[in-house]
Design a protein around this motif. Structure first.
Motif, mmCIF file in Angstrom:
data_model
loop_
_atom_site.group_PDB
_atom_site.id
_atom_site.type_symbol
_atom_site.label_atom_id
_atom_site.label_comp_id
_atom_site.label_asym_id
_atom_site.label_seq_id
_atom_site.Cartn_x
_atom_site.Cartn_y
_atom_site.Cartn_z
ATOM 1 N N LEU A 1 0.814 -1.151 -0.054
ATOM 2 C CA LEU A 1 -0.048 -0.057 0.112
ATOM 3 C C LEU A 1 0.943 1.270 0.192
ATOM 4 C CD1 LEU A 1 -2.928 0.721 0.324
ATOM 5 C CD2 LEU A 1 -2.789 0.921 2.773
ATOM 6 N N ASP B 1 -0.210 7.141 -0.619
ATOM 7 C CA ASP B 1 -1.527 7.866 -0.944
ATOM 8 C C ASP B 1 -2.585 6.779 -1.153
ATOM 9 O OD1 ASP B 1 -0.934 6.125 -3.107
ATOM 10 O OD2 ASP B 1 -0.590 7.826 -4.787
ATOM 11 N N SER B 2 -2.521 5.838 -0.708
ATOM 12 C CA SER B 2 -3.526 4.839 -0.219
ATOM 13 C C SER B 2 -3.998 4.109 -1.239
ATOM 14 C CB SER B 2 -4.906 5.644 0.354
ATOM 15 O OG SER B 2 -4.551 5.940 1.649
ATOM 16 N N ARG C 1 -6.315 -1.673 5.679
ATOM 17 C CA ARG C 1 -5.252 -0.694 5.824
ATOM 18 C C ARG C 1 -5.338 0.809 5.288
ATOM 19 N NH1 ARG C 1 0.026 -1.880 4.521
ATOM 20 N NH2 ARG C 1 -0.517 -4.005 3.361
ATOM 21 N N GLY C 2 -6.796 0.739 4.697
ATOM 22 C CA GLY C 2 -7.125 2.045 4.159
ATOM 23 C C GLY C 2 -6.953 2.202 2.543
ATOM 24 N N MET C 3 -6.994 1.144 1.698
ATOM 25 C CA MET C 3 -6.528 1.225 0.534
ATOM 26 C C MET C 3 -8.047 2.047 -0.031
ATOM 27 S SD MET C 3 -6.011 -1.898 -2.473
ATOM 28 C CE MET C 3 -7.430 -2.893 -2.085
ATOM 29 N N LYS C 4 -7.819 2.810 -1.162
ATOM 30 C CA LYS C 4 -8.803 3.802 -1.591
ATOM 31 C C LYS C 4 -8.636 3.238 -3.208
ATOM 32 C CE LYS C 4 -9.761 5.881 2.019
ATOM 33 N NZ LYS C 4 -10.814 5.574 2.869
#
Length: 546
Positions: free
Chosen positions: A184, A187-188, A215-218
């Motif tokens: 990751l 910047d996600s 873990r916040g992946m966008k």
């Protein structure tokens, strides 16, 4: 009455065709069998039946297509399909200076790594068999064996010149890790490289994807470059991760009913909304093209890179007597838009020249109405060609092309002086390190072929043959002066790329394949484009609309 007569006539013609075909099959098999019996009896030397007849079978299959293959041992096919072998998990190369095979790269979490093998270790013997001066194929065959068997490996470590003996137990090794790296970014944006479609690879992708999402992946980048394919079922399951249940991902159509099959998404997806980019290149093939093509056809991802290989054929394993096997091309596959992306029509005379021109391809439409074409692989939504490797870098980093092995020698010495290095995302060789390497190359006698001069000589011969050279002689001589081999100038001109190649090689020695891939992303312009696009939501969604 006329209709009935026509149907009956057609049936008679079909029966006649079948009869003629069956007769030709029987006739030619009898000729082959009789000819071999005469050869076996009359030929001046004793024939090796396995080799002679095996070569005949292989030559017959070569007249069809390159994917229909005969295996005299079923284990060969199983190894091919699973992507596994029993051994120690290390890449070896032949060092021309030492005239010996050496360890080039041990893989992570393998017997080679656990035994402590390092880049540059000279392989001296395996059990009681000497490996001194033996070719890599010979050494590799002795390193492999049945899983669970143990052997003694004797090596010499160049950094200390010590002779070391290691007891190593072979086990099942993946030729290439299914997922060499995932991670990751700050910047996600999540990244995952999938190297091949082996059994259960989708489960590994799912675990990695969920880990990054937690873990916040966008946004997500799936890298299928250099992925030659594998299991069609796994490709469909991977697409199912991002596409709703009940969608046909790929359909096989062949001559036999048993070859016809449709793969449909069967479970609820884990994510149908996250922005997604798939990276492809000319080596993206087969199951990788099913995945990237289906995601394109369903408007689920933006494809970035170069046009893919164009393998739209499906093979079926067939068991043969005496533990032999074959995989036979039985059908073509069609992705959701209805297109088949096979690039070449294979002629049955052993030549493969009928590449389908773009002018003969047909227009199909994605789910939302975007135009796509069949024939010739998957054309990306954003076509971007990666930077090419300068010739000098290729010769420096490829084994067996230069007698000095200057790059390998430098890396072994560097590892001796540096027990540890920075993590892959931060490591770069210093200016002083590059200056030292540059000086070593200049003083080593390193030579490489300048491709431009090769083409220049070919053009010159052609001009002389056609009688044009005298008129252009002065221009040729001026160009030849400019193309004069200058190693020092080339080391400076291509410094950035040479440094990257050197850094990536060193990182692989410390952090294995995962580390080298993580490092390479820093300089990967396709990855940079994918991230730029995923950070521009409006542009991303605009590309997925007609």
């Amino acid at each position: 009455m006329l209709m009935a007569w026509l149907v009956a006539g057609a049936g008679s013609a079909a029966a006649q065709d079948d009869s003629d075909h069956n007769f030709e099959v029987a006739k030619n098999l009898e000729i082959f069998n009789t000819l071999y019996r005469h050869l076996d009896m009359l030929y001046v030397d004793t024939l090796d039946a396995k080799r002679v007849i095996g070569d005949g079978i292989k030559r017959m299959l070569q007249s069809l297509d390159p994917y229909t293959v005969y295996y005299s041992d079923a284990n060969e096919l199983q190894s091919f399909l699973s992507g596994k072998y029993a051994g120690i998990g290390a890449l070896i190369r032949y060092n021309l200076v030492l005239d010996n095979a050496v360890v080039d790269e041990p893989y992570a979490n393998t017997p080679a790594q656990e035994a402590g093998l390092k880049k540059g270790d000279v392989i001296l013997s395996i059990d009681d068999s000497t490996m001194v001066g033996k070719p890599t194929s010979y050494v590799s065959s002795h390193l492999r064996g049945d899983a669970g068997t143990t052997f003694l490996l004797k090596i010499r470590r160049p950094s200390t010149n010590k002779i070391m003996t290691m007891k190593i137990t072979r086990r099942q090794i993946q030729y290439t890790p299914t997922i060499p790296y995932y991670g990751l970014r700050p910047d996600s944006i999540g990244y995952l490289c999938l190297s091949q479609f082996t059994e259960n690879c989708t489960k590994e992708v799912r675990r990695a994807y969920i880990d990054m999402k937690n873990r916040g992946m966008k946004a997500f980048v799936l890298d299928l470059r250099d992925n030659g394919g594998g299991s069609e079922s796994e490709a469909a399951q991977l697409v199912n991760m991002f596409v709703k249940k009940g969608v046909t991902v790929v359909e096989n159509r062949g001559k036999m009913k048993r070859a016809n099959h449709a793969y449909t998404t069967t479970v609820e997806p884990i994510d149908t909304l996250m922005p997604m980019v798939v990276l492809v290149d000319e080596n993206t093939a087969s199951a990788s093209e099913i995945t990237s093509g289906a995601l394109q056809d369903l408007d689920r991802a933006v494809i970035v890179g170069t046009r893919t290989y164009g393998k739209g054929l499906v093979q079926l394993p067939v068991e043969l007597p005496y533990n032999a096997q074959a995989k036979i091309t039985t059908s073509k596959y069609y992705i959701p838009s209805g297109r088949c992306i096979q690039a070449i029509n294979y002629r049955h005379d052993g030549t493969y020249q009928e590449h389908i021109p773009d002018s003969l391809t047909h227009v199909f439409h994605t789910l939302h109405g975007r135009e796509v074409r069949d024939g010739g692989g998957i054309t990306p939504d954003i076509v971007m060609v990666p930077d090419s490797m300068p010739n000098i870098v290729y010769y420096l980093s490829t084994s067996g092309l230069d007698s000095t092995e200057v790059m390998l020698q430098y890396e072994v010495d560097y590892m001796t002086r540096h027990p540890q290095i920075a993590k892959p995302s931060e490591f770069e060789i210093s200016d002083a390190d590059y200056a030292e390497f540059r000086q070593r190359v200049l003083s080593s006698g390193f030579k490489y072929d300048a491709e431009s001069r090769k083409y220049m000589e070919t053009l010159k011969k052609l001009m002389v043959f056609e009688g044009y050279f005298d008129d252009a002689k002065s221009e040729f001589e001026a160009l030849e002066r400019k193309l004069k081999h200058n190693l020092e100038k080339d080391m400076d001109r291509h410094e950035d790329i040479i440094r990257q190649a050197l850094s990536m090689d060193l990182i692989a020695a410390y952090y294995y394949q995962q580390g080298s891939l993580e490092y390479s992303l820093k300089h990967d312009k396709l990855m940079h484009e994918a991230c730029r696009l995923l950070n521009n939501v409006d542009e991303y969604h605009r590309l997925l609309r007609p």
